[in-house]
Design an enzyme around this catalytic site. Structure first.
Site, PDB file in Angstrom:
ATOM      1  N   THR A  38       0.831  -1.216   0.000  1.00  0.00           N
ATOM      2  CA  THR A  38       0.000   0.000   0.000  1.00  0.00           C
ATOM      3  C   THR A  38       0.866   1.267   0.000  1.00  0.00           C
ATOM      4  OG1 THR A  38      -0.163  -0.094   2.412  1.00  0.00           O
ATOM      5  CG2 THR A  38      -1.976  -1.061   1.162  1.00  0.00           C
ATOM      6  N   ASN A 102       8.565 -10.241  14.602  1.00  0.00           N
ATOM      7  CA  ASN A 102       9.901 -10.087  14.001  1.00  0.00           C
ATOM      8  C   ASN A 102      10.590  -8.811  14.470  1.00  0.00           C
ATOM      9  OD1 ASN A 102       9.780 -12.458  12.525  1.00  0.00           O
ATOM     10  ND2 ASN A 102       8.840 -11.471  10.756  1.00  0.00           N
ATOM     11  N   TYR A 148      -7.964  -5.949  11.203  1.00  0.00           N
ATOM     12  CA  TYR A 148      -7.106  -4.824  11.592  1.00  0.00           C
ATOM     13  C   TYR A 148      -7.141  -4.639  13.110  1.00  0.00           C
ATOM     14  CZ  TYR A 148      -5.238   0.005  11.458  1.00  0.00           C
ATOM     15  OH  TYR A 148      -4.502   1.145  11.629  1.00  0.00           O
ATOM     16  N   TYR A 162       6.937  -8.694  25.479  1.00  0.00           N
ATOM     17  CA  TYR A 162       8.387  -8.518  25.283  1.00  0.00           C
ATOM     18  C   TYR A 162       8.965  -7.541  26.305  1.00  0.00           C
ATOM     19  CZ  TYR A 162       9.626 -11.413  21.326  1.00  0.00           C
ATOM     20  OH  TYR A 162       9.926 -12.491  20.536  1.00  0.00           O
TER      21      TYR A 162
END
Ligand code: UDP
Length: 325
Positions: A38, A102, A148, A162
């Site tokens: 996009t 990632n 979304y 994390y």
């Protein structure tokens, strides 16, 4: 001179490209990453010749490798308009889930601070108004926006995990409707839709009776808020947006006035799960970041209209992605 290095995903998109500009201006070396699904390279064309800028054509949902040190990562890759989610729901889910995983792994390996772009969509069709960060939301996981909204909610959850488990430095911004130059003319969002229609001499497609509200923030204000949040020491979500609320009908009238168009607003069916109201409570941003928006809608719309007007005609009349052509 060795500059501190910043990775920005979604660099060729609307917000990503403005963030690239900001970090270049602040003296950083910027690594832009985008898979161009996009995004549009024209948004960062002016940066390509700079030695402080490099571009990786890469899909962040796949393993991300960047050599060298990285100080900050801003994860802004994602489709961000309802038309895009309908067209590419799986990529939308992957970029904020696998992609965020990632990015967090990379941040851990590089000991980088990471800021993820969340959204007011985590509040869904909100039952609390204006929306404060401690509101948990009203989201339909299986509706058209589910891919979304839920991906962004997952993004927040894995970012917190994390932070808690690996102790990496994380920041979460919840972005409310933002506008400005470099928005995609045909992405289906209300502002480019209305301005495009005004310029083409078409009636403006108001969904429903236009009584639903949004609060529009000019992109420069948003970028400043994000920059301050990144440099702050606050790791919980912060709303960044402009609390000036308007109905879509009033917004359509403003666009007609601004463009001097003679057309009218026509009513089309309201899409499923379209939030009825949206307005950020920005108390936290004010208190923690000393931030509030500076650009009025009148000023911001003038600049944005001038940008769309300057686009070549073939761009203006391109039918791809136009819902009602
Ligand atoms: N909208 C509209 N006409 C359009 C496009 C959007 O009336 O051509 C409405 C839409 O139904 C929503 C509001 O404008 O109530 C904002 O839509 P947008 O897609 O820009 O963003 P979001 O719904 O994600 O806030």
């Amino acid at each position: 001179m060795s500059r501190e290095r910043v990775l920005i995903t979604g660099a060729a998109g609307f917000l990503g490209s403005h963030l690239c500009d900001k970090f270049i201006k602040e003296g950083y070396h910027v690594i832009g990453m985008d898979n161009l699904v996009t995004g549009d390279l024209r948004n960062i064309e002016h940066l390509m010749k700079l030695e402080q800028f490099e571009f990786y054509h890469h899909d962040v949902s796949k393993f991300v490798h960047v050599p060298g040190d990285i100080k900050y990562i801003l994860h802004f890759a994602s489709p961000a308009s309802p038309i895009d989610y309908l067209k590419i729901p799986i990529q939308t889910l992957k970029v904020s889930s696998l992609g965020t995983h990632n990015i967090l792994g990379l941040a851990r390996a590089k000991k980088a601070r990471v800021l993820v772009a969340s959204t007011s969509e985590v509040y869904g069709d909100p039952l609390v108004h204006p929306q404060t960060e401690d509101y948990w939301g009203n989201v339909n996981p299986v509706g058209p926006r589910g891919c979304y909204d839920e991906a962004k909610r997952f993004m927040e959850a894995i970012t917190m995990a994390y932070h808690n488990v690996h102790h990496i430095e994380t920041r979460i911004v919840r972005i409310f409707n933002t506008y400005g130059p470099r928005m995609r003319l045909n992405d289906g969002r209300v502002l480019p839709a209305f301005i495009g229609q005004a310029l083409r001499g078409e009636d403006l497609t108001m969904f429903g009776d236009g009584s639903q509200t949004r609060s529009f923030c000019y992109v420069d204000d948003l970028v400043e808020g994000i920059y301050r949040l990144l440099l702050s020491n606050y790791h919980l979500p912060v709303n960044i947006g402009n609390p000036s609320e308007i109905t879509i009908k009033e917004f359509g009238d403003e666009i007609l006035k601004l463009t001097g168009a003679n057309q009218k607003l026509i009513s089309l069916p309201l899409p499923a799960d379209d939030p009825k109201q949206r307005k950020p409570d920005i108390t936290k941003a004010k208190e923690i970041l000393g931030w509030e928006p500076k650009v009025s809608r009148a000023e911001g719309l003038k600049i944005t209209y001038a940008y769309f007007k300057s686009l070549p005609n073939e761009e203006l009349f391109k039918t791809e992605h136009r819902q009602f052509s």
